[in-house]
Structure formats: structure tokens, C-alpha cells
Design an enzyme around this catalytic site. Structure first.
Site, PDB file in Angstrom:
ATOM      1  N   GLU A 126     -29.069   3.531  20.029  1.00 58.45           N
ATOM      2  CA  GLU A 126     -30.456   3.187  20.366  1.00 58.45           C
ATOM      3  C   GLU A 126     -30.516   1.795  20.978  1.00 58.45           C
ATOM      4  O   GLU A 126     -29.805   0.887  20.554  1.00 58.45           O
ATOM      5  CB  GLU A 126     -31.265   3.241  19.056  1.00 58.45           C
ATOM      6  CG  GLU A 126     -32.750   3.122  19.219  1.00 58.45           C
ATOM      7  CD  GLU A 126     -33.495   3.280  17.878  1.00 58.45           C
ATOM      8  OE1 GLU A 126     -33.126   4.144  17.048  1.00 58.45           O
ATOM      9  OE2 GLU A 126     -34.440   2.514  17.663  1.00 58.45           O
TER      10      GLU A 126
ATOM     11  N   ASP B 178     -33.568  -0.896  21.894  1.00 56.33           N
ATOM     12  CA  ASP B 178     -35.003  -1.034  21.581  1.00 56.33           C
ATOM     13  C   ASP B 178     -35.718  -2.236  22.159  1.00 56.33           C
ATOM     14  O   ASP B 178     -35.246  -3.363  22.006  1.00 56.33           O
ATOM     15  CB  ASP B 178     -35.164  -1.316  20.073  1.00 56.33           C
ATOM     16  CG  ASP B 178     -34.974  -0.118  19.220  1.00 56.33           C
ATOM     17  OD1 ASP B 178     -35.231   0.976  19.674  1.00 56.33           O
ATOM     18  OD2 ASP B 178     -34.556  -0.328  18.065  1.00 56.33           O
TER      19      ASP B 178
ATOM     20  N   GLU C  99     -39.535  -3.571  21.120  1.00 56.54           N
ATOM     21  CA  GLU C  99     -40.724  -3.305  20.317  1.00 56.54           C
ATOM     22  C   GLU C  99     -41.656  -4.496  20.447  1.00 56.54           C
ATOM     23  O   GLU C  99     -41.224  -5.635  20.312  1.00 56.54           O
ATOM     24  CB  GLU C  99     -40.372  -3.108  18.838  1.00 56.54           C
ATOM     25  CG  GLU C  99     -39.753  -1.758  18.549  1.00 56.54           C
ATOM     26  CD  GLU C  99     -39.643  -1.471  17.062  1.00 56.54           C
ATOM     27  OE1 GLU C  99     -39.990  -0.366  16.637  1.00 56.54           O
ATOM     28  OE2 GLU C  99     -39.219  -2.375  16.327  1.00 56.54           O
TER      29      GLU C  99
END
Ligand code: NAG
Length: 281
Positions: free
Chosen positions: A97, A99, A101
Site C-alpha cells: 500500500e 498512502d 491521507e
């Protein structure tokens, strides 16, 4: 003469639009019961969040490497407690993953851009930043370069973080699992803003984030094989791109002025020693 100019202009704008991707074609809304919307013939996507639910979307394609840009305008005003997540991920307990955010805040207080990299199911590689602009006023470009050599996170073309392939030092690197692109807007007021101190003000709902100009130079993974896109001059140089000296300088500038958390300097968290990748230049 003038007519030709107009024609050239029209053709040019057509190609620009065509290369910007289309949300109807490239993505599927996955949850939120009508709270996610594709608008303007696929040129704009909005996610919203209210007390009952957030919403989200997912790419139709799976990618194994890519240089992927998305323009995002974050929830304006009082966005405290909300999180807008935009990330690449494979599925399963040993997933990889990458990311971005965005942690909301009270009006006028800064968003936090939280980043992480998971390999084979394990993350714990958080770096957090403030931004050098208000991400709710306009669209800004958030990019991920992911190739066999490196992962580079960029904001408006400025690299903010690099995760290099250090397999030769025994550190795993995401390169065997194709990933989808995901995004979602949800309530995380138990941790997002000032560690959970500031709660979501539901009187401000619905909260809305907007997306446009998705653009991917990428390898699309389909039934066990991948096909990689090249640019208009036939080059897929992004597949072997890495940070040049200027890029490294930019990362230093961002980290010096805007980084607010780095797992690589958190000795309290890693009393037995920092993760190996932190000490390899
Ligand atoms: C919100 O604003 C406060 C006060 O400026 C700041 O400490 C915090 O880092 C900001 N961002 C988040 C997501 O909490």
C-alpha cells in the site's frame, strides 16, 4: 488562417481533455449510497460524508507500477475529524500500500498530509507534513511515482518523500502485487484532528472533497500480464525514473520546513533501533 487556428486550438484542447482521463471510464463508485458522484461528463468526481455515512471509489484497473496524478480539492471550512484517503493498495493480509491521507482541521488550522508505505502487510512508516498552501481553496496535484527502483510522493510536482527499493539491504519493496487506486472520505474523529481532541461538527455536514484530471502513465495488470503506457513521444522513461539532484534538494526543503512527524527519527517508538531503511542513505 484564423479558422485553422481555432481548429488547432480545439484539437489541442481535445487531446488535453482526453489525456486527463474520465471518471466514468477509469473508476467505480464503491460505497456511500449516492454520496459519491461523477459529474461534468466524467471530468469531476465528488465524495461526501454526513453523519450516516462516508463514500468512496476505486479504479477499475489494477496497476503494477505507474506515474499517477490526481487533482484534489479537500473539504473546506471546518473539516476537523474528517479524513480524505487517496491511496494505492493490493488486497489481502500481505498487501502492499502507498498512502496519502489528509487529516481535516478547524477552519483556518492546517490540514495534515499523512503518508505511509506498506510492504507485505506491514506499514509503520508514517511521515506527516503540513502543506505550503491551503488545500481547500483550489485543486492541487498529488502524485505517486511507483516503479521498480523507487516510490516518490509529490505535491504539485514537488517531491515530499521517497521510499527507495532497498531489497539489496533486505528491505521488502512493493513490486510483485498489482494495486488498485482507492479514495474515500470518512469520519475518523477518534484520532484524526489533534489526536482525537477535536471532534467532527456534524452541523457542518455534508463534507465534500472533489477530484479532477486523473492522469496515469502506468502498467495495467490484467489476467497475469501487464501492458505499460508510454507518452506521446513513445517513451516510458517513468518506469526507470528516480529522483535527480534537484528532486533531492526539494525533498530536503519540504522535510526541513513542513515535516511534522517522521518515523525514522522516532526513537521512543523504536527503542530497539530504527527501521533499517532509515539508516541507509
Ligand atoms: C490542526 O491545527 C492544530 C493547531 O494549529 C495543529 O496542532 C494540528 O497539527 C492541526 N492538524 C491536525 C490534523 O490536527
Amino acid at each position: 488562417m484564423r479558422k485553422n487556428m481555432v481548429l488547432v486550438f480545439l484539437l489541442f484542447s481535445f487531446f488535453l481533455a482526453a489525456s486527463a482521463g474520465n471518471f466514468n471510464q477509469d473508476f467505480a463508485i464503491t460505497w456511500g449510497d449516492g454520496r459519491a458522484k461523477v459529474l461534468n461528463n466524467g471530468q469531476l468526481l465528488t465524495l461526501s460524508l454526513d453523519k450516516a455515512s462516508g463514500s468512496g471509489f476505486k479504479s477499475k484497473n489494477q496497476y503494477l507500477f505507474g506515474k499517477i496524478d490526481m487533482q484534489i480539492k479537500l473539504v473546506p471550512g471546518n473539516s476537523a475529524g474528517t479524513v480524505t484517503a487517496y491511496y494505492l493498495s493490493s488486497l489481502g493480509s500481505a498487501h502492499d500500500e502507498i498512502d496519502f491521507e489528509f487529516l481535516g482541521n478547524l477552519s483556518g488550522d492546517p490540514y495534515i498530509l499523512h503518508t505511509n508505505v506498506f510492504t507485505k502487510g506491514s506499514g509503520n512508516r508514517e511521515q506527516q507534513f503540513y502543506l505550503w498552501f491551503d488545500p481547500t481553496k483550489d485543486f492541487h496535484t498529488y502524485s505517486i511515482l511507483w516503479n521498480p527502483r523507487t516510490i516518490v510522493f509529490s505535491v504539485d510536482g514537488t517531491p515530499i518523500r521517497e521510499f527507495k527499493n532497498l531489497e539489496s539491504k533486505g528491505i521488502s519493496f512493493p513490486k510483485n502485487q498489482a494495486m488498485w487506486i482507492f479514495s474515500s472520505l470518512w469520519n475518523a474523529d477518534d484520532w484524526a484532528t489533534r489526536g482525537g481532541l477535536v471532534k467532527t461538527d456534524w452541523s457542518q455536514a455534508p463534507f465534500t472533497a472533489s477530484y479532477k484530471n486523473f492522469n496515469a502513465q502506468a502498467c495495467v495488470w490484467s489476467s497475469g500480464s501487464s501492458s505499460c503506457s508510454s507518452n506521446s513521444s513513445g517513451s516510458s522513461s517513468w518506469l526507470s525514473e528516480s529522483l535527480d539532484a534537484t528532486g533531492k534538494e526539494r525533498i530536503k526543503w519540504v522535510q526541513k520546513n513542513y515535516m511534522i512527524y517522521n518515523y525514522c527519527t522516532d526513537l521512543k517508538r523504536f527503542p530497539l533501533g530504527l527501521p533499517t531503511e532509515c539508516s541507509v542513505a
